[in-house]
Design an enzyme around this catalytic site. Structure first.
Site, short mmCIF file in Angstrom:
data_model
loop_
_atom_site.label_atom_id
_atom_site.label_comp_id
_atom_site.label_asym_id
_atom_site.label_seq_id
_atom_site.Cartn_x
_atom_site.Cartn_y
_atom_site.Cartn_z
N PHE A 1 1.26 5.21 0.60
CA PHE A 1 0.35 6.19 1.54
C PHE A 1 1.08 7.72 1.34
O PHE A 1 2.37 7.64 0.63
CB PHE A 1 0.92 6.02 2.93
CG PHE A 1 0.28 4.80 3.45
CD1 PHE A 1 -1.06 4.83 4.35
CD2 PHE A 1 0.83 3.50 3.17
CE1 PHE A 1 -1.61 3.74 4.84
CE2 PHE A 1 0.21 2.61 3.75
CZ PHE A 1 -1.26 2.48 4.54
N THR B 1 0.81 -1.21 -0.12
CA THR B 1 0.05 -0.04 -0.01
C THR B 1 0.96 1.13 0.03
O THR B 1 1.84 1.53 0.63
CB THR B 1 -0.98 0.01 1.13
OG1 THR B 1 -1.91 -1.17 1.26
CG2 THR B 1 -1.74 1.31 1.27
#
Length: 351
Positions: free
Chosen positions: A235, A233
């Site tokens: 960010f 992921t």
């Protein structure tokens, strides 16, 4: 990644007393002040950060307060701590709350997910980037490693169901199917772990991080249960002020723009980068709010209505680079709107 349950603001959230009173007073001063007060308080506003300050923000010894969405033990908390080591990570119930916390001086930064290598883009945060006026000052990538958690004394054979965020359940589908577990969706991975622990469930487990197991005193029955190990992921690190872009390290720039409808207009927009050898790393489109459907004109011969869009683009260049400046100057000649969301160092660390 979705909004966390109401209870997840407990234990250090935006309403927590520790260290938040000064920020609360300052936010109220901004909300209720007139022009004179704003001028007087202008000296309190931070200057634009340099790229060095962005990567080492606590050089003055102070501890940054960094907002993230979720409860303690969430992957977003780990991302916040990776982005800003030794920070005070502040949980927020929703993504929008984290944006507001930075704007109102309740926290110094926010670290929020923008895309996942398996699940794709987090559209909610793309929309919030437009709605709010924060600046992207960095990025951080986090490898997502799911664990199967349960209360002490509970074995895998005792489980009948498992709780977690829908994406986490989908990412562990094959493993959970082999175990014969019924999947139940909740708002947050760490929230699932908290629920299992607080209710002392014996027939249910949670898919969450190893950090969540430690925080909520759960046993890890299995590690790395995701079906695909390449689960990362990305960010964004957000602040009230932009950083000063440099050329001393690899930089990325994020922009958003809109265009008039017409043949080849998007091709023309992307060509301004190709002509200058600027590499695009991502393009995303989102519908324009309050202008969703455009009515065809008389020359359309009854052609169907169509949508207007914002286009988000990431490209590999610093805004200190002349090629990037010329590309945006060219794009601005025909774009109906254009905004630089941030120019910031690329996360080159090993995930």
């Amino acid at each position: 990644m979705a909004a966390a349950p109401k209870e997840e603001g407990e234990g250090g959230g935006i309403g927590a007393r520790n260290g938040a009173s000064r920020a609360l007073e300052l936010s109220r001063a901004f909300e209720g002040s007139g022009g004179e007060n704003v001028q007087r308080d202008a000296q309190l506003l931070p200057r634009p950060l340099s790229s060095i300050q962005s990567s080492n923000p606590s050089s003055d010894g102070s501890r940054l307060r960094v907002a993230y969405q979720g409860v303690r033990g969430a992957y977003s908390e780990s991302a916040a701590e990776k982005a800003y080591p030794n920070c005070e990570a502040v949980p927020c119930e929703q993504f929008d709350t984290a944006f507001q916390a930075v704007e109102k001086w309740l926290v110094d930064r926010a670290v929020l997910p923008i895309e996942n290598s398996l699940g794709g883009s987090i559209h909610r945060n793309y929309d919030l980037l437009i709605r709010h006026r924060l600046h992207i000052v960095g990025e951080v990538k986090l490898a997502v490693k799911h664990c199967l958690l349960a209360n002490h004394g509970v074995e895998i054979g005792d489980l009948r169901r498992v709780l977690s965020h829908p994406q986490a359940l989908a990412q562990c589908e094959h493993t959970l199917t082999k175990m014969g577990l019924v999947r139940e969706e909740v708002d947050d991975t760490a929230g699932a772990a908290k629920h299992v622990a607080f209710h002392n469930l014996k027939d249910a487990g949670a898919v969450a991080s190893a950090a969540a197991a430690k925080i909520y005193d759960l046993n890890i029955l299995a590690r790395d249960i995701q079906d695909d190990s390449d689960n990362v992921t990305r960010f964004l690190m957000l602040a009230r002020e932009p950083i000063i872009p440099g050329t001393d390290k690899p930089f990325k720039t994020s922009i958003v723009f809109s265009l008039e409808e017409g043949p080849g207009v998007l091709f023309k927009a992307l060509a301004v980068f190709a002509l200058r050898q600027v590499n695009l790393t991502k393009i995303e489109s989102r519908p324009l709010r309050k202008q969703t459907v455009r009515t065809p004109d008389d020359s359309s011969n009854g052609a169907p209505k169509y949508f207007d869009y914002h286009f988000y683009v990431d490209f590999e260049a610093s805004m200190a680079d002349v090629n990037a400046q010329n590309a945006l100057r060219h794009l601005n000649e025909f774009a109906t709107s254009l905004r630089v969301l941030g120019s910031y160092p690329v996360d080159t660390s090993m995930i």
